[in-house]
Structures are given as structure tokens and as C-alpha cells.
Design an enzyme around this catalytic site. Sequence first.
Site, PDB file in Angstrom:
ATOM      1  N   GLY A 250      50.230  45.348  35.284  1.00 45.56           N
ATOM      2  CA  GLY A 250      50.567  46.104  36.492  1.00 45.56           C
ATOM      3  C   GLY A 250      49.343  46.798  37.074  1.00 45.56           C
ATOM      4  O   GLY A 250      48.208  46.486  36.712  1.00 45.56           O
TER       5      GLY A 250
ATOM      6  N   LEU B 135      48.233  46.418  40.085  1.00 44.39           N
ATOM      7  CA  LEU B 135      47.533  45.227  40.567  1.00 44.39           C
ATOM      8  C   LEU B 135      46.470  45.586  41.615  1.00 44.39           C
ATOM      9  O   LEU B 135      46.670  46.470  42.434  1.00 44.39           O
ATOM     10  CB  LEU B 135      48.534  44.233  41.175  1.00 44.39           C
ATOM     11  CG  LEU B 135      49.666  43.786  40.250  1.00 44.39           C
ATOM     12  CD1 LEU B 135      50.530  42.742  40.949  1.00 44.39           C
ATOM     13  CD2 LEU B 135      49.149  43.249  38.930  1.00 44.39           C
TER      14      LEU B 135
ATOM     15  N   GLU C 146      42.647  43.676  43.709  1.00 45.99           N
ATOM     16  CA  GLU C 146      42.117  42.405  44.226  1.00 45.99           C
ATOM     17  C   GLU C 146      41.794  41.403  43.108  1.00 45.99           C
ATOM     18  O   GLU C 146      41.840  40.201  43.314  1.00 45.99           O
ATOM     19  CB  GLU C 146      40.845  42.644  45.059  1.00 45.99           C
ATOM     20  CG  GLU C 146      41.104  43.262  46.417  1.00 45.99           C
ATOM     21  CD  GLU C 146      41.858  42.329  47.368  1.00 45.99           C
ATOM     22  OE1 GLU C 146      41.774  41.109  47.205  1.00 45.99           O
ATOM     23  OE2 GLU C 146      42.552  42.851  48.258  1.00 45.99           O
TER      24      GLU C 146
ATOM     25  N   HIS D 174      43.516  40.922  40.358  1.00 47.54           N
ATOM     26  CA  HIS D 174      44.766  40.210  40.041  1.00 47.54           C
ATOM     27  C   HIS D 174      45.131  39.256  41.181  1.00 47.54           C
ATOM     28  O   HIS D 174      45.612  38.146  40.941  1.00 47.54           O
ATOM     29  CB  HIS D 174      45.918  41.203  39.848  1.00 47.54           C
ATOM     30  CG  HIS D 174      45.718  42.161  38.716  1.00 47.54           C
ATOM     31  ND1 HIS D 174      45.426  43.489  38.903  1.00 47.54           N
ATOM     32  CD2 HIS D 174      45.764  41.964  37.371  1.00 47.54           C
ATOM     33  CE1 HIS D 174      45.310  44.081  37.732  1.00 47.54           C
ATOM     34  NE2 HIS D 174      45.506  43.182  36.783  1.00 47.54           N
TER      35      HIS D 174
ATOM     36  N   GLY E 108      41.054  36.798  33.711  1.00 48.28           N
ATOM     37  CA  GLY E 108      39.787  37.163  34.342  1.00 48.28           C
ATOM     38  C   GLY E 108      38.622  37.048  33.364  1.00 48.28           C
ATOM     39  O   GLY E 108      38.759  37.361  32.174  1.00 48.28           O
TER      40      GLY E 108
ATOM     41  N   VAL F 179      36.093  40.017  40.243  1.00 48.46           N
ATOM     42  CA  VAL F 179      35.998  40.497  41.629  1.00 48.46           C
ATOM     43  C   VAL F 179      35.337  41.875  41.596  1.00 48.46           C
ATOM     44  O   VAL F 179      35.645  42.699  40.738  1.00 48.46           O
ATOM     45  CB  VAL F 179      37.402  40.588  42.278  1.00 48.46           C
ATOM     46  CG1 VAL F 179      37.310  41.114  43.705  1.00 48.46           C
ATOM     47  CG2 VAL F 179      38.078  39.224  42.258  1.00 48.46           C
TER      48      VAL F 179
ATOM     49  N   LEU G 234      36.160  45.300  39.531  1.00 47.47           N
ATOM     50  CA  LEU G 234      37.485  45.899  39.703  1.00 47.47           C
ATOM     51  C   LEU G 234      38.200  45.995  38.362  1.00 47.47           C
ATOM     52  O   LEU G 234      38.130  45.081  37.542  1.00 47.47           O
ATOM     53  CB  LEU G 234      38.326  45.058  40.665  1.00 47.47           C
ATOM     54  CG  LEU G 234      37.858  45.005  42.109  1.00 47.47           C
ATOM     55  CD1 LEU G 234      38.931  44.385  42.992  1.00 47.47           C
ATOM     56  CD2 LEU G 234      37.476  46.370  42.642  1.00 47.47           C
TER      57      LEU G 234
ATOM     58  N   SER H  54      41.846  48.266  36.647  1.00 48.05           N
ATOM     59  CA  SER H  54      42.900  49.268  36.872  1.00 48.05           C
ATOM     60  C   SER H  54      42.424  50.639  36.404  1.00 48.05           C
ATOM     61  O   SER H  54      42.900  51.667  36.875  1.00 48.05           O
ATOM     62  CB  SER H  54      44.165  48.876  36.119  1.00 48.05           C
ATOM     63  OG  SER H  54      44.569  47.588  36.516  1.00 48.05           O
ATOM     64  N   ARG H  55      41.479  50.662  35.460  1.00 48.13           N
ATOM     65  CA  ARG H  55      41.018  51.950  34.908  1.00 48.13           C
ATOM     66  C   ARG H  55      40.014  52.654  35.821  1.00 48.13           C
ATOM     67  O   ARG H  55      39.685  53.814  35.588  1.00 48.13           O
ATOM     68  CB  ARG H  55      40.410  51.752  33.518  1.00 48.13           C
ATOM     69  CG  ARG H  55      41.447  51.411  32.472  1.00 48.13           C
ATOM     70  CD  ARG H  55      40.868  51.423  31.058  1.00 48.13           C
ATOM     71  NE  ARG H  55      41.895  51.421  30.047  1.00 48.13           N
ATOM     72  CZ  ARG H  55      42.279  50.356  29.348  1.00 48.13           C
ATOM     73  NH1 ARG H  55      41.720  49.190  29.574  1.00 48.13           N
ATOM     74  NH2 ARG H  55      43.227  50.457  28.443  1.00 48.13           N
TER      75      ARG H  55
END
Length: 273
Positions: free
Chosen positions: A28, A30, A32, A34, A144, A173, A181, A183-184
Site C-alpha cells: 500500500g 502507492l 509512482e 508502484h 522493483g 523511479v 521513491l 513509501s518511507r
Amino acid sequence: MKIISSPLELKEHLKNIKLSVGFVPTMGALHEGHISLIKKAKEQNEMVVVSIFLNPTQFLKGEDLEKYPKKDEADKKICSLSGVDVIFFPQTSDMYGVDEVSILAPKVRGYVLEGQSRPGHFNGVLTVVMKLLNIVNPTRAYFGKKDAQQLNLISLMVKQLFMNVEIVPVDTVREKDGLALSSRNIYLNKDERVEALKVASSLRAASAMVSKGVLNSHEIMDSMREVLAPLEIFYVEILDREFNPLLHVEIGNTVILVEVNVGTTRLLDNIWL
Ligand code: PAF
């Protein structure tokens, strides 16, 4: 777009579908990165399934499971706009019971690099990925390159356990200024965001040295550590694509990896040369 939370219901839904299925497993929040996995999955398959599951077993005690960003509604919107066919959105109780069977990461490759500072992390990753792959039974699954060790171990699991799925690595990305990029990244304050740029700078410095013909790994790693100072460095490594140490960079067969703490945020990144 269908949203399914029960593993058995998803298996039933996919059972009679004769299309190629691209699968993008996520936790989750999400971004760019992802979206680029989803795009690739759409290009290469007739149908795309995304899972959104914050997997507790890959977090060690005291890690950020409780504060990990949750953006369920935004995630659903991103999936819908990206043309995802099915979101798999299970609860922890749908995925885990008591007295569980689990997959053990290999004793060497699972306990170096990130596995050294997070012992057991990759047992959790491999176990949940095995469960997810068994539920979705995809033609291809997308991961990734940023999580290079995860990608390496999942590829190894698929190969060694003779599993029937193609693992597709997808390029990292980056923000315009180079930050990979993650999420953290949301945890970084303004000053830390600036410090975090040292990670990509160190990799650019390594790449520039290689372009100038400097191939000695120790020389390159020393320069990278200088760029990263004074950040807390978990590791800087130069490995081949099988994750064995390299004394010299081999073009076409090298991964340069770095993991640091910026404030209390763990950041990892790498380049493939
Ligand atoms: O990379 C991730 O987001 C997770 O480790 C994964 C592969 C979805 C397993 O929980």
C-alpha cells in the site's frame, strides 16, 4: 475493478480465467514506483492483479509497522486509474493463522546487507510472497529493482522451489533530484530530505568513477562513504548480479548497493551497472 479480500474467493475468481495475469504485490501507500510496476504488468499481460497487504511478519519488533503509511482510499483510486482489474485486499487474519508453516530465507544471502540489520525480515517477505503467488497464480510477478536483495531472494526462491511464475524486475523511479521513491520517504522532514539526497549522489559518484575507468571496488566504496558522511551507513557494497562480492566492477554484471539511516528513517538504493 473488483476488490477481493478473501484468498479463497480470489482463487475462485481467477480459477477459470484463461488470460495471462500480471501480479504486483504491494504494502500500500502507492506511489509512482508502484505505478510503473502496474504499467509494466499491463503492457505484458491481459489482466493485472495488485495486492495491498501490510505484511506484519516482515517487520521486526520495534520497527515501523504501526506507523507505516496507510492510504487505502487513495490506493484504490490509483489502482482504478491505472487500469488494475483486481485488488487483493486481505486482512492479517485472512493471510495468517496460528502455528504457521513458513519459508526460511537462505542462511547466507538472507542474512547479509539488509538481512544483517533486520535478521528474519526476509523470512517474512518470502513467506508472504509465496502465499500471494499461490493465491494469485500469476503468469508474471513484478518487483522493483530498488529492493534489490528482496528481488534477488524472491528470484532464488522461485528458481529453487521450481515455481511456475516469471519474476520481472522493474527499474527504480526517482524524484527529479534523484531521490529513489519509497513509501518511507514520507517520514523525512525538510532537513532530512536534503540529507537523503546523499544516497543518490553517492551512487552517481560511483557511476562517474566507473565511467572514468576506475573499477576497483574498494576505491569506489571509499568515495561513496565520503559522499554519505556523516550519515549512519548500514552498508555500501559492490556485488555481482548473483550477490557475490566483486573486487572489481564488471560492466553488465554489477549492483552497487547502499543503505543508510537518515534521522530514524532507513533508506536503501542501488544502481545496476
Ligand atoms: O516490497 C514490498 O512492498 C513488500 O516487501 C512485498 C514484496 C509486497 C511483500 O510484503
